[in-house]
Design a protein around this motif. Structure first.
Motif, short mmCIF file in Angstrom:
data_model
loop_
_atom_site.label_atom_id
_atom_site.label_comp_id
_atom_site.label_asym_id
_atom_site.label_seq_id
_atom_site.Cartn_x
_atom_site.Cartn_y
_atom_site.Cartn_z
N ALA A 1 -7.06 5.64 -7.40
CA ALA A 1 -6.87 5.52 -6.12
C ALA A 1 -7.76 4.72 -5.31
O ALA A 1 -9.08 4.41 -5.75
N ASP A 2 -7.61 4.00 -4.49
CA ASP A 2 -8.55 3.07 -3.51
C ASP A 2 -9.24 3.86 -2.31
O ASP A 2 -10.16 3.54 -1.90
N ASP A 3 -8.64 5.08 -2.24
CA ASP A 3 -9.24 5.80 -1.19
C ASP A 3 -8.62 7.30 -1.11
O ASP A 3 -7.54 7.33 -1.69
N ILE B 1 -0.57 -2.26 -6.96
CA ILE B 1 -0.39 -1.36 -5.55
C ILE B 1 -1.73 -0.41 -5.35
O ILE B 1 -1.58 0.57 -5.88
N PRO B 2 -2.28 -0.62 -4.27
CA PRO B 2 -3.32 0.11 -3.76
C PRO B 2 -2.80 1.62 -3.33
O PRO B 2 -1.66 1.50 -2.77
N ALA C 1 -8.86 -1.18 5.81
CA ALA C 1 -10.00 -1.71 5.01
C ALA C 1 -9.30 -1.93 3.72
O ALA C 1 -9.85 -2.67 2.80
N VAL C 2 -8.58 -0.81 3.06
CA VAL C 2 -7.90 -0.96 1.77
C VAL C 2 -7.08 -2.31 1.58
O VAL C 2 -7.29 -2.93 0.66
N LEU D 1 0.94 -1.23 0.01
CA LEU D 1 -0.11 0.05 0.30
C LEU D 1 0.79 1.35 0.13
O LEU D 1 2.02 1.19 0.72
N ILE D 2 0.32 2.05 -0.56
CA ILE D 2 1.10 3.65 -0.70
C ILE D 2 0.11 4.51 -0.31
O ILE D 2 -0.87 4.71 -0.75
#
Length: 231
Positions: free
Chosen positions: A99-101, A77-78, A118-119, A49-50
């Protein structure tokens, strides 16, 4: 500590330190980069995750995200954007880039931790029960979902290609003759020729990229999967 690695990319050093402290308290492994330029020099494939600031130096967070999503090895990569820009258009831009969030500053650290959890729960292969995964290194087969995953990305395999890969990986080191492959994959379909089997295996090798070399040919006998072959 758990196996999740997170990269925080933000030019606010104090904020980076606070995020690292709180995320490490949750058991994550955390690295920091103070610019997109610095982050892009790292081996980004190691991160799950980044957390990415939008407004930075010459390369903005949006631009870095676009670069990651265009990379075959990094687009899985999320990304969670962290930004003081909280307009609807900015949020739309972030999600459009994959983007995931998207978390607006100022934010509570508890909120960040919850969103990270969550992600990761939603995107990480670790969410898949390990009993349903077989494979070798970065090549995995999800038996439950009937998917092949390479370097974190789902491969676009036909049903026949998937069943061939599954047969080889489940029986690593065992040589299968064309007759055996015909019986197990095509169920003795009389219209299937040896050439059809060869073409499907060639196509499978190509889709596996650098992992195609592990599907070996034993001249005069058949095909087999050998982990670590030609390394």
């Amino acid at each position: 500590m758990n196996d999740y690695k997170i990269l925080v990319v933000d030019d606010e050093e104090d904020l980076c330190d606070i995020l690292r402290f709180n995320l490490e308290n949750e058991g994550y492994n955390v690295d920091i980069a103070y610019s997109a330029e610095e982050a892009l020099k790292l081996d980004l494939t190691q991160y799950h995750l980044i957390l990415l600031d939008v407004m930075m130096g010459e390369i903005s967070g949006f631009r870095m995200a676009k670069m990651l999503k265009e990379s075959k090895n990094l687009n899985h990569i999320p990304i969670i954007f962290l930004t003081a820009r909280d307009t609807e258009n900015d949020a739309v831009t972030g999600f459009t880039l994959g983007a995931d969030d998207y978390i607006s500053k100022p934010f509570s650290l508890r909120e960040v931790v919850l969103r990270v959890k969550a992600v990761l729960r939603r995107t990480s292969p670790k969410a898949v029960p390990q009993a349903s995964l077989i494979g070798y290194k970065d090549l995995k087969i999800n038996m439950k979902l009937k998917e092949a995953i390479l370097h974190g990305e789902v491969l676009q395999l036909t049903k026949t290609e998937f069943e061939l890969l599954r047969l080889f990986i489940e029986n690593e080191g065992r040589v299968f003759s064309r007759a055996e492959i015909l019986r197990k994959i095509w169920h003795d379909d009389a219209e299937v020729l040896d050439r059809t089997i060869d073409v499907n295996i060639t196509r499978l090798r190509k889709k596996l990229g650098d992992y195609g070399k592990y599907i070996m040919t034993r001249q005069g006998y058949g095909y087999y999967f050998e982990a670590g072959a030609k390394e």
